[in-house]
Design a protein around this motif. Structure first.
Motif, PDB file in Angstrom:
ATOM      1  N   VAL A   9       0.839  -1.196   0.000  1.00 36.58           N
ATOM      2  CA  VAL A   9       0.000   0.000   0.000  1.00 36.58           C
ATOM      3  C   VAL A   9       0.872   1.243   0.000  1.00 36.58           C
ATOM      4  N   ILE A  10       0.741   2.033  -1.029  1.00 34.30           N
ATOM      5  CA  ILE A  10       1.505   3.280  -1.095  1.00 34.30           C
ATOM      6  C   ILE A  10       0.530   4.443  -1.226  1.00 34.30           C
ATOM      7  N   GLU A  11       1.063   5.666  -1.264  1.00 33.30           N
ATOM      8  CA  GLU A  11       0.187   6.834  -1.305  1.00 33.30           C
ATOM      9  C   GLU A  11      -0.780   6.760  -2.476  1.00 33.30           C
ATOM     10  N   GLN A  12      -0.284   6.244  -3.626  1.00 30.67           N
ATOM     11  CA  GLN A  12      -1.142   6.128  -4.816  1.00 30.67           C
ATOM     12  C   GLN A  12      -2.352   5.236  -4.564  1.00 30.67           C
ATOM     13  N   THR A  13      -2.146   4.156  -3.807  1.00 26.22           N
ATOM     14  CA  THR A  13      -3.259   3.251  -3.511  1.00 26.22           C
ATOM     15  C   THR A  13      -4.345   4.000  -2.750  1.00 26.22           C
TER      16      THR A  13
END
Lengths: 438, 312
Positions: free
Chosen positions: A125-129
């Motif tokens: 999970v990254i900021e884009q997710t």
């Protein structure tokens, strides 16, 4: 229509993820495995593989249609693809993952029933997710799928999959708008769990990605509660095709919410006059009732002064009706938004002058909390207040995606600079004479 | 059909009707590009559905290369008359006479030359919007196209700088000299078009159905051998489009899948005699519709380049 012919539904979905999460590969895989790729397209792919790809066919080249995209290996704009299976037809909006292309995702998501968010199993999970989940919720997409991709690169680890799932489930309650959420472990490159079940995920008991989007229930995705009919075009023949229709005066448009029936009592806004539906006229003959999103021509019992931009509404529930509006906008232009600027606002079939009277906040995608700001830059999403030159007849976006949405257009350049979603009206329209009847 | 739910054709239809009515309401002088081909045939039925019992509030425009199938011209003229519409035809030959276009040395196809003719007609009649039957599934540059596709004062498409198109809120605003191309069938596939033709019982030109025709082989396509004389008795009206002695030719049982002019349209061997046969054939097809278009074979970006210059 013959009995044997079965009704095929259309589902619109968008794909989102970061650069290199494999969106284009996934769509290429869906096209390829559902046999929607043709031989001449495959030949063209193989030709470009020989030239640029060292012999490896690149499924992403199927969707990257422009020369600059193929040269730079990126997707620079929303591309639409069409996939048909015996069960459903699909319109796919392939939206790029760069941070700076949020506006494209908003565009692709605005008409989607379902959103596929790609998560790279290695990166988790990254900021884009979070950003993509937030935008899917903001745009009112009822169904969301998290496709955990590149599972082959984490040895099909169930533990890794669960970890990612838990990471997403930790923030989903803050969004809390989806009708259903699915998590599917896939490899778009190799096709596992995309169209056919993978033998590498015995621990996974859910459907394949295609199986899910072929069967998810979408029949109730349109709003059928409360008639909303933005008048698009006044149909008044000078020289009618049927001479008996020389007095014909119809209101043509697409039903943006609810159901309309012959004899139904309706209200014309902004005038506030009441009438009843005399006829629902169509080229194929009159209808007893019609529903969102059908295009019809309504004839009223009374000859009211109605023109494009007016709205015919049912009496329950009544919409909001105001020139003072609050909502969220996604800013789509390199020149930032500051309070006090004037634009054209298009809402339904009406275009009015509008001023952004205040810029309340900008959304922080880490926390989903509003933060104070003096301007909204391109791809920012924020809360605004707007005053329009004429009142709008509207609903909150969460209640109706068609009557709760608007765009802002910059005078002079005519650029579309913002997509807006209205908050529910503080109060509904109040008819002046509640006991008025005809 | 469940009571309050549209099937896929009904959804595509209502979307296209909405787009057509937006055009009628938002533009001063729109036109419909009508070639007589299957896609524009659907556009006309959709226009009837959008505007009846009024007249269709815009003229029809067609750009002729001079190499058309005679069957198509006959059908086009008849259909326009049946609908009581004004049909405007502008030709590449006229454009040569007026100096709007010049023949390309060594180039038999006049496909590219349609661009100045179209732009000339837009200027002549001051059209601010042209409705076309193009679909996004046809070609990958078209997959990036908008419903309302903005063209600058030179008729150019700038794919990297398109207006975002959100919900069904189309931004139709133009400055003087600018132009919009609008594509109501953007979301339709080839199969959808034929299913709609079947549902609506629409007539299509007979060259879409199987017939016997003399064809010759050029650049991987079976092209129709054009007639030796035109309707006025002029010899070799399709100059350069007749087979040379070296080119293989034979009688074929064939039909067209997509129609450009006789020079750009590959014939496909087919026994399809009616719409149901065509629908089955399209479903089983292993090449795309435009795989039979010589005009698209110039390069991988052939369509993109023509669109940027002002093509349909």
């Amino acid at each position: 229509m013959s009995d044997a012919q079965q009704t095929i539904e259309l589902l619109r979905f968008n794909t989102c993820g970061s650069v290199d999460d494999g969106k284009s590969t996934l769509i290429g895989r869906l096209l390829y495995d559902s046999k929607s790729i043709m031989e001449d397209q495959m030949e063209a792919l193989e030709r470009s593989a020989d030239i640029t790809g060292g012999g490896q066919v690149n499924l992403a080249n199927l969707t990257d249609g422009l020369r600059a995209e193929r040269e730079q290996g990126i997707t620079i704009d929303v591309a639409y693809r069409y996939v048909a299976t015996p069960k459903r037809k699909f319109i796919v909006a392939d939206t790029p993952g760069h941070v700076e292309y949020t506006r494209n995702m908003v565009t692709g998501a605005s008409t989607a029933n379902l959103s596929i968010v790609l998560v790279d199993a290695r990166n988790g999970v990254i900021e884009q997710t979070r950003r993509h989940s937030y935008i899917s919720a903001l745009l009112g997409i009822p169904h969301i799928v998290f496709a955990v991709n590149k599972m082959d690169l984490v040895d099909w680890s169930e533990e890794r999959f669960r970890e990612i799932r838990e990471g997403i489930e930790a923030f989903l309650p803050k969004l809390n708008l989806f009708k259903d959420v699915k998590f599917i472990p896939i490899s778009a490159l190799e096709g596992d769990n995309v169209v056919t079940f993978s033998d590498k995920t015995p621990w996974y008991e859910g459907p394949t990605l295609l199986g899910h989007i072929e069967s998810v229930h979408i029949a109730s995705d349109w709003n059928l509660n409360g008639l909303r009919f933005p008048v698009q075009w006044v149909n008044r023949p000078n020289n009618p095709t049927d001479p008996a229709l020389h007095d014909f005066r119809g209101l043509s448009g697409q039903i943006a919410g609810g159901i309309v029936k012959v004899g139904q009592e309706v209200l014309a806004l902004p005038s506030g006059q009441k009438s009843r539906i005399q006829e629902i006229w169509t080229y194929d003959g009159p209808l007893e009732e019609a529903f969102c999103p059908q295009s019809v021509t309504l004839r009223l019992e009374d000859d009211l002064d109605i023109s494009r931009g007016d709205t015919i509404v049912g009496l329950d529930p009544l919409p909001g009706h105001s020139a003072e509006l609050a909502g969220r906008v996604c800013w789509m232009n390199p020149r930032p938004l500051t309070a006090g600027k004037k634009y054209f606002l298009k809402h339904g079939t009406q275009t009015v002058q509008a001023m952004v009277t205040s810029l309340e906040s900008r959304i922080d995608f880490e926390t989903f909390e509003p933060e104070e700001t003096a301007e909204l830059a391109m791809n920012d999403i924020g809360e605004v207040r707007i005053r329009t030159a004429k009142p709008l007849t509207y609903d909150g976006y969460t209640a109706n995606r068609l009557t709760g949405s608007f765009v802002l257009v910059e005078p002079g350049t005519n650029a579309t600079v913002a997509a807006g979603m209205l908050h529910p009206p503080a109060q509904s329209y109040k008819p002046e004479y509640t006991d008025f009847s005809i | 059909m469940s009571s309050y739910h549209l099937d896929h054709l009904a959804y595509l239809e209502t979307e296209a009707i909405h787009v057509l009515r937006e055009v009628a309401a938002e533009f001063e002088r729109p036109a419909v590009l009508f070639s007589g081909g299957k896609d524009s045939i659907c556009i006309l039925r959709l226009a009837e559905k959008a505007f009846r019992p009024s007249e269709i509030p815009m003229p029809f425009l067609n750009v002729e290369t001079g190499h058309e199938f005679p069957e198509l011209i006959e059908f086009r003229d008849r259909r326009a008359e049946e609908l009581g519409a004004k049909l405007i035809v502008r030709t590449v030959d006229e454009a040569f006479e007026k100096g709007l276009a010049t023949p390309t040395p060594g180039q038999v196809s006049r496909n590219q030359l349609q661009i100045p003719v179209l732009l000339g007609a837009i200027e002549e009649f001051q059209f601010d919007c042209c409705i076309g039957g193009a679909r996004r599934d046809e070609e990958k540059a078209r997959a990036k196209e908008r419903f309302f596709s903005f063209r600058d004062a030179f008729g150019q498409w700038d794919p990297k700088n398109q207006r975002p198109e959100i919900w069904n809120l189309y931004n139709a605003r133009l400055n003087p000299g600018e132009n919009m191309r609008v594509f109501p069938l953007s979301n339709w596939t080839e199969t959808d078009v034929w299913e709609y033709i079947k549902k609506e019982e629409l007539e299509v030109p007979n060259i879409y159905f199987s017939h016997e025709r003399e064809c010759f082989h050029r650049a991987g396509q079976w092209l129709p051998v054009p007639p030796a004389h035109d309707a006025n008795g002029k010899a070799d009206p399709y100059e350069g489009a007749r087979p040379s002695d070296q080119e293989e030719h034979r009688q074929m049982i064939c039909r067209v899948r997509t129609i450009a002019d006789m020079i750009s349209t590959g014939m496909i061997e087919s026994p399809a005699e009616d719409i149901d046969d065509i629908i089955s054939e399209v479903a089983a097809a292993r090449v795309t519709e435009r795989g039979t278009r010589a005009d698209d074979k110039a390069s991988e970006a052939a369509m993109e380049d023509r669109k940027k210059a002002g093509y349909f």
